[in-house]
Design an enzyme around this catalytic site. Sequence first.
Site, mmCIF file in Angstrom:
data_model
loop_
_atom_site.group_PDB
_atom_site.id
_atom_site.type_symbol
_atom_site.label_atom_id
_atom_site.label_comp_id
_atom_site.label_asym_id
_atom_site.label_seq_id
_atom_site.Cartn_x
_atom_site.Cartn_y
_atom_site.Cartn_z
ATOM 1 N N GLU A 91 0.833 -1.187 0.000
ATOM 2 C CA GLU A 91 0.000 0.000 0.000
ATOM 3 C C GLU A 91 0.872 1.243 0.000
ATOM 4 O O GLU A 91 1.965 1.244 0.542
ATOM 5 C CB GLU A 91 -0.855 0.017 1.273
ATOM 6 C CG GLU A 91 -1.865 -1.098 1.297
ATOM 7 C CD GLU A 91 -2.427 -1.359 2.684
ATOM 8 O OE1 GLU A 91 -3.652 -1.400 2.819
ATOM 9 O OE2 GLU A 91 -1.631 -1.529 3.625
ATOM 10 N N CYS A 340 -0.571 6.095 10.111
ATOM 11 C CA CYS A 340 0.640 5.390 10.537
ATOM 12 C C CYS A 340 0.335 4.122 11.301
ATOM 13 O O CYS A 340 -0.488 4.116 12.198
ATOM 14 C CB CYS A 340 1.476 6.280 11.434
ATOM 15 S SG CYS A 340 2.104 7.679 10.569
HETATM 16 N N1 SAH Z 1 10.074 0.967 10.057
HETATM 17 C C1 SAH Z 1 10.185 2.383 9.855
HETATM 18 C C2 SAH Z 1 9.224 2.857 8.784
HETATM 19 C C3 SAH Z 1 7.759 2.747 9.149
HETATM 20 S S1 SAH Z 1 7.275 4.331 9.570
HETATM 21 C C4 SAH Z 1 10.016 3.107 11.162
HETATM 22 O O1 SAH Z 1 9.759 2.424 12.153
HETATM 23 O O2 SAH Z 1 10.195 4.310 11.237
HETATM 24 C C5 SAH Z 1 5.758 4.195 10.280
HETATM 25 C C6 SAH Z 1 5.620 5.181 11.397
HETATM 26 O O3 SAH Z 1 4.346 4.972 12.008
HETATM 27 C C7 SAH Z 1 6.649 4.954 12.466
HETATM 28 O O4 SAH Z 1 7.034 6.126 13.114
HETATM 29 C C8 SAH Z 1 5.870 4.046 13.368
HETATM 30 O O5 SAH Z 1 6.460 3.927 14.597
HETATM 31 C C9 SAH Z 1 4.533 4.731 13.356
HETATM 32 N N2 SAH Z 1 3.439 3.895 13.862
HETATM 33 C C10 SAH Z 1 3.392 2.565 13.900
HETATM 34 N N3 SAH Z 1 2.243 2.148 14.457
HETATM 35 C C11 SAH Z 1 1.545 3.246 14.781
HETATM 36 C C12 SAH Z 1 0.268 3.464 15.381
HETATM 37 N N4 SAH Z 1 -0.506 2.461 15.730
HETATM 38 N N5 SAH Z 1 -0.130 4.739 15.563
HETATM 39 C C13 SAH Z 1 0.639 5.764 15.169
HETATM 40 N N6 SAH Z 1 1.851 5.621 14.597
HETATM 41 C C14 SAH Z 1 2.291 4.379 14.414
#
Ligand code: SAH
Length: 355
Positions: A91, A340
């Site tokens: 996606e 996110c």
């Molecule tokens: N693996 C990389 C790229 C993914 S980024 C990383 O961890 O940065 C995706 C972003 O969304 C990251 O900052 C992650 O921590 C955040 N994220 C993951 N789950 C989430 C949630 N349930 N609510 C809000 N942000 C979230």
Amino acid sequence: MLPILSGMSPESLADWLRLAGQPAFRCSQILDWIWKKQADSFAAMSNLPATLRNDLSENFRLHGLSHTHTQGAADATRKFLFRLGDGRYVESVLMAANPALYGESSDRHTLCVSSQVGCAYGCKFCASGLAGFARHLQPGEIAGQVLAAQRLSGERVDNLVFMGMGEPLANFDHLLAAIALITGPKTLHLGARHLTVSTAGLVPQIRQLAEHPQQIRLAVSLHGASDEVRDKIMPVNRKWPLAELLDALDYWNSLKKQKLTLEYILIANINDSQEQAILLARHARRLHAKINLIPYNTVDGLEWQRPAESHCLAFLATLGRAGVTATLRLEKGHDIDAACGQLRLKQETTEGLVH
Ligand code: SAH
């Protein structure tokens, strides 16, 4: 499976054409069709001789993704679902620019791209890792998300964030090859400053990317300001604890000009205490970083909660008093599971969407 033509570097395309006995100018013609005119078939490449088009179609797939579904959200965010050559799905999310950053009249667009199918890092709050890791995306499958999003929306993508499914720094070589396509003058030609790589904190790769000559931006998913908190929610912290991560980020700063971003999801009773805010501010000051606070988005199957808005604002205020630049992120796409952490493997559900 045939290689993806739109994932080839201009150099390897030129080599292939030379071996096929083609004149050098064919390379620019083909790159123009792919990257400037956004052709979606070999047949559309009307200034190429039919024999060459035929030769190309026997040796390559033009694109690595086919569009299967678009979901729109109330705030004009669109989520595209793409099927890969092997039947897996990824996606990408296209967001209208944040008016808070660019002004109400801005028509800028940011695309959030995936770098892997699934994720191996298992952050406890994130939907992407729930079903585990399937595979790395190819360079053409990463850069192809931009081409496809532009074709489908008719909009130019101005900013790119590697914040979709997967850990981009775990797919390092393909990430760099995709970035070369996205920034290359003969290909998409987007400025490196408009690209943000987001990582859960892979220390050796942060150091390696710091040494990369392009001024790419880095966002770090911190989500905990002490090892105690971070260990609980991000298994990656046991491999590279905070002290090592912060050292790597100092190194990043010694080589890069743009400010780092620390991302910090606020999860009720997990990482949202005043003590964490004070520690977080200390790290941000050390790194001259800005902070993006993101109220947690609920994920089906996970029991975590977002704190009350007043609590998020209090956390923000503590950072402000400590002299740190922080924003409480305005979420886009929450209603379509595109916010996110909500991009996840949905093979079974998505099969139902393919007509
Ligand atoms: N693996 C990389 C790229 C993914 S980024 C990383 O961890 O940065 C995706 C972003 O969304 C990251 O900052 C992650 O921590 C955040 N994220 C993951 N789950 C989430 C949630 N349930 N609510 C809000 N942000 C979230």
